[in-house]
Design a protein around this motif. Sequence first.
Motif, PDB file in Angstrom:
ATOM      1  N   LEU A   9       0.761  -1.323  -0.112  1.00  0.00           N
ATOM      2  CA  LEU A   9       0.073   0.098   0.043  1.00  0.00           C
ATOM      3  C   LEU A   9       0.808   1.309   0.148  1.00  0.00           C
ATOM      4  O   LEU A   9       0.499   2.410  -0.500  1.00  0.00           O
ATOM      5  N   ARG A  10       1.961   1.150   0.542  1.00  0.00           N
ATOM      6  CA  ARG A  10       2.890   2.409   0.666  1.00  0.00           C
ATOM      7  C   ARG A  10       3.382   3.064  -0.735  1.00  0.00           C
ATOM      8  O   ARG A  10       3.862   2.531  -1.488  1.00  0.00           O
ATOM      9  N   HIS A  11       3.122   4.219  -0.727  1.00  0.00           N
ATOM     10  CA  HIS A  11       3.362   5.147  -1.946  1.00  0.00           C
ATOM     11  C   HIS A  11       2.818   4.637  -3.305  1.00  0.00           C
ATOM     12  O   HIS A  11       3.223   4.872  -4.224  1.00  0.00           O
ATOM     13  N   ARG A  12       1.504   3.881  -3.041  1.00  0.00           N
ATOM     14  CA  ARG A  12       0.631   3.612  -4.178  1.00  0.00           C
ATOM     15  C   ARG A  12      -0.297   4.680  -4.202  1.00  0.00           C
ATOM     16  O   ARG A  12      -0.681   5.403  -3.405  1.00  0.00           O
ATOM     17  N   VAL A  13      -0.625   4.952  -5.444  1.00  0.00           N
ATOM     18  CA  VAL A  13      -1.605   6.268  -5.716  1.00  0.00           C
ATOM     19  C   VAL A  13      -2.926   5.701  -5.402  1.00  0.00           C
ATOM     20  O   VAL A  13      -3.407   4.485  -5.948  1.00  0.00           O
ATOM     21  N   ASP A  20      -1.141  -3.189 -10.324  1.00  0.00           N
ATOM     22  CA  ASP A  20      -0.548  -2.285 -11.586  1.00  0.00           C
ATOM     23  C   ASP A  20       0.823  -2.605 -11.803  1.00  0.00           C
ATOM     24  O   ASP A  20       1.388  -1.989 -10.579  1.00  0.00           O
ATOM     25  N   PRO A  21       1.167  -2.514 -12.898  1.00  0.00           N
ATOM     26  CA  PRO A  21       2.654  -2.347 -12.904  1.00  0.00           C
ATOM     27  C   PRO A  21       3.419  -1.182 -12.714  1.00  0.00           C
ATOM     28  O   PRO A  21       4.576  -1.280 -12.371  1.00  0.00           O
ATOM     29  N   ALA A  22       2.708   0.056 -12.640  1.00  0.00           N
ATOM     30  CA  ALA A  22       3.215   1.283 -12.026  1.00  0.00           C
ATOM     31  C   ALA A  22       2.364   1.971 -11.298  1.00  0.00           C
ATOM     32  O   ALA A  22       1.709   3.124 -11.643  1.00  0.00           O
ATOM     33  N   PRO A  23       2.091   1.528  -9.975  1.00  0.00           N
ATOM     34  CA  PRO A  23       1.101   2.053  -9.344  1.00  0.00           C
ATOM     35  C   PRO A  23       1.548   3.269  -8.363  1.00  0.00           C
ATOM     36  O   PRO A  23       0.869   3.997  -7.620  1.00  0.00           O
ATOM     37  N   GLY A  36      -2.658   7.373   8.533  1.00  0.00           N
ATOM     38  CA  GLY A  36      -3.620   6.872   9.574  1.00  0.00           C
ATOM     39  C   GLY A  36      -4.762   6.290   8.992  1.00  0.00           C
ATOM     40  O   GLY A  36      -4.850   6.444   7.680  1.00  0.00           O
ATOM     41  N   GLY A  37      -5.489   5.479   9.593  1.00  0.00           N
ATOM     42  CA  GLY A  37      -6.773   4.976   9.088  1.00  0.00           C
ATOM     43  C   GLY A  37      -6.348   3.762   7.910  1.00  0.00           C
ATOM     44  O   GLY A  37      -5.225   3.338   7.854  1.00  0.00           O
ATOM     45  N   PRO A  38      -7.498   3.283   7.256  1.00  0.00           N
ATOM     46  CA  PRO A  38      -7.296   2.282   6.518  1.00  0.00           C
ATOM     47  C   PRO A  38      -6.479   2.579   5.197  1.00  0.00           C
ATOM     48  O   PRO A  38      -6.037   1.618   4.504  1.00  0.00           O
ATOM     49  N   LEU A  39      -6.372   3.890   4.771  1.00  0.00           N
ATOM     50  CA  LEU A  39      -5.449   4.017   3.453  1.00  0.00           C
ATOM     51  C   LEU A  39      -4.243   4.699   3.912  1.00  0.00           C
ATOM     52  O   LEU A  39      -3.839   5.285   2.899  1.00  0.00           O
ATOM     53  N   ASP A  40      -3.684   4.242   5.016  1.00  0.00           N
ATOM     54  CA  ASP A  40      -2.408   5.050   5.514  1.00  0.00           C
ATOM     55  C   ASP A  40      -1.352   4.480   4.581  1.00  0.00           C
ATOM     56  O   ASP A  40      -1.156   3.644   3.942  1.00  0.00           O
ATOM     57  N   GLY A  41      -0.769   5.844   3.808  1.00  0.00           N
ATOM     58  CA  GLY A  41       0.595   5.461   3.260  1.00  0.00           C
ATOM     59  C   GLY A  41       0.270   5.714   1.685  1.00  0.00           C
ATOM     60  O   GLY A  41       0.980   5.761   1.048  1.00  0.00           O
ATOM     61  N   LEU A  42      -1.146   5.678   1.386  1.00  0.00           N
ATOM     62  CA  LEU A  42      -1.499   5.812  -0.068  1.00  0.00           C
ATOM     63  C   LEU A  42      -1.315   7.204  -0.284  1.00  0.00           C
ATOM     64  O   LEU A  42      -1.411   8.307   0.253  1.00  0.00           O
ATOM     65  N   LEU A  43      -0.944   7.593  -1.392  1.00  0.00           N
ATOM     66  CA  LEU A  43      -0.965   8.940  -2.256  1.00  0.00           C
ATOM     67  C   LEU A  43      -2.202   9.515  -3.036  1.00  0.00           C
ATOM     68  O   LEU A  43      -2.901   8.421  -3.729  1.00  0.00           O
TER      69      LEU A  43
END
Length: 92
Positions: A9-13, A20-23, A36-43
């Motif tokens: 999940l980290r640094h995935r958009v 995805d080959p380039a997430p 925080g929360g369920p989407l922690d680390g996503l961009l």
Amino acid sequence: MNGDDEQLLRHRVYGQDHDDPAPGPCPGREYVELTGGPLDGLLLDVTGWSRAEIDGGVALPTELGHFGAGGRALYDPRLGAPERFDWAGDSP
């Protein structure tokens, strides 16, 4: 969620599939990091958003939150660090 899941999940958009080959982020786009929360680390891609839209925070559809499918994770911009949105809770 285990450590391997968290790393995926980290640094995935947000909105891109984990397989995805380039997430990751694309050059020339503007992102904020969800913390925080369920989407922690996503961009979250906020390219073209107005200051008012960014200041208003977001309610992002997710199956990972407290309410499962159909639920939303609520994120607000962090005071003094608008490049980060902090989790504010979940909503049905």
